[in-house]
Design an enzyme around this catalytic site. Structure first.
Site, short mmCIF file in Angstrom:
data_model
loop_
_atom_site.label_atom_id
_atom_site.label_comp_id
_atom_site.label_asym_id
_atom_site.label_seq_id
_atom_site.Cartn_x
_atom_site.Cartn_y
_atom_site.Cartn_z
N TYR A 194 38.87 -44.62 -13.33
CA TYR A 194 39.94 -44.64 -14.32
C TYR A 194 40.52 -46.05 -14.48
O TYR A 194 40.84 -46.71 -13.48
CB TYR A 194 41.07 -43.70 -13.92
CG TYR A 194 40.73 -42.22 -13.99
CD1 TYR A 194 39.61 -41.76 -14.67
CD2 TYR A 194 41.54 -41.28 -13.37
CE1 TYR A 194 39.31 -40.42 -14.73
CE2 TYR A 194 41.25 -39.92 -13.43
CZ TYR A 194 40.13 -39.50 -14.10
OH TYR A 194 39.83 -38.16 -14.16
N SER A 215 42.12 -31.82 -19.35
CA SER A 215 42.29 -31.78 -20.80
C SER A 215 42.87 -30.44 -21.25
O SER A 215 42.30 -29.76 -22.12
CB SER A 215 40.97 -32.06 -21.52
OG SER A 215 40.66 -33.43 -21.46
N PRO A 216 44.02 -30.01 -20.69
CA PRO A 216 44.55 -28.68 -20.99
C PRO A 216 45.08 -28.51 -22.41
O PRO A 216 45.38 -27.39 -22.81
CB PRO A 216 45.68 -28.53 -19.96
CG PRO A 216 46.12 -29.94 -19.67
CD PRO A 216 44.85 -30.75 -19.72
N GLY A 221 38.76 -29.80 -28.15
CA GLY A 221 37.37 -29.68 -27.72
C GLY A 221 37.05 -30.76 -26.72
O GLY A 221 37.84 -31.04 -25.82
#
Length: 310
Positions: free
Chosen positions: A52, A220-221, A225
């Site tokens: 990251y 990625s809640p 998509g």
């Protein structure tokens, strides 16, 4: 904030986690405000990864520079990081050498002696599980990693690791949101010929994790998509946003809390991994930690997102 044991470990974790993948360019004060907002609402678990930040360990380093945890604060903070992605290429590397070197880099960047949790970041097609087991044994024996897990892995991939790894695999981090829910949707419409939703893409991963006491972490809640924008207030999902707005008004919470609650309502005890850098959104999402959506409301959101209930 709802808490529970992470897998079979002794770690009590919140069901909302603060992900720090986007802090590389943030000023120190903004990073401190973000982490403080999480603490205020009971988010004691932070999610990192070695990749990251644009360069290896950059976000881990920025976190440590900005926050500078005291020894007591470190004890009260659950730090999770990941290893296995090699961005130059790109490719994946679960070799003993890479895992050990990655953890050493994470510990240096974070300014800590140990990780509470290490996840293998995406599957490595060339994995040699004996090497993973050797790395885990060394890291655990040295006190550098207390608990281990995986990310984006199928039951078969996890079973292959478990054949050799002695430590319990306590978590599996997977993409999950109302609009990206094949983990849930396939089981609802199993055996329905001609329905795309019925196609198994993960071999029953959610049920497998529940059966084996592996905590599912939802990344990625709020993504519609695969990295194509959030579904909140998106014209592609008008029906879903109408329902979100109505339930937000009904429960007197932000609609972000309703989107969070759709995940936390699931009895699998799923953790929601936030990716926001906005403290207000952290507070808003945290309101969904224990929000008691009814079954009817949960399924209404599911149907409004475009899924079929046969």
């Amino acid at each position: 904030m709802k808490t529970f044991a992470l897998g079979t470990s002794d770690l009590q974790v919140p069901n909302v986690v603060l992900g720090l993948m986007r802090i590389a360019e943030m000023p120190d004060e903004d990073i401190r405000s973000l982490v403080a907002a999480g603490r205020e609402v009971g988010i004691t678990m932070l999610d990192h990864a070695d990749v990251y930040g644009g360069s290896m360990h950059r976000c881990e380093e920025r976190f440590a520079q900005a926050v500078q945890l005291s020894s007591s604060e470190r004890e009260q903070t659950i730090i999770q990081s990941k290893a296995g992605i090699v961005p130059d290429g790109p490719y994946f590397d679960f070799s003993h050498e890479h895992i050990v070197a990655s953890v050493a880099g994470s510990l240096r960047a974070l300014g800590t002696d140990y990780l509470d949790v290490l996840l293998l970041h995406r599957p490595d097609a060339l994995v040699e599980p004996e090497e993973v087991a050797q790395a885990f044994d060394e890291l655990h024996a040295a006190g550098k990693v207390r608990h281990f897990g995986v990310s984006n892995q199928t039951p078969g991939q996890i079973e292959l690791l478990r054949k050799h790894v002695r430590q319990p695999l306590v978590a599996n981090q997977l993409q999950l949101s109302i609009t990206h829910a094949p983990l849930v949707a396939q089981g609802v419409a199993a055996n329905m010929q001609g329905l795309d939703q019925s196609i198994s893409r993960d071999y029953g991963t959610l049920d497998y994790c529940r059966l084996n006491d592996i905590t599912v972490q939802a990344w990625s809640p709020f993504q519609a998509g695969f990295f194509d924008g959030v579904f909140l207030d998106d014209d592609r999902y008008p029906e879903l946003n109408v329902v979100l707005d109505r339930l937000a008004a009904q429960y007197d919470v932000p609609k972000l809390a309703i989107a969070t609650a759709w995940i936390t309502r699931h009895p699998a005890n799923v953790q929601v991994v936030l990716g926001t850098t906005n403290p207000e959104r952290v507070r808003a999402a945290a309101q969904g930690s224990e929000l008691p959506l009814t079954r009817a409301e949960w399924y209404e959101l599911y149907r409004a997102a475009g899924y079929t209930v046969p």
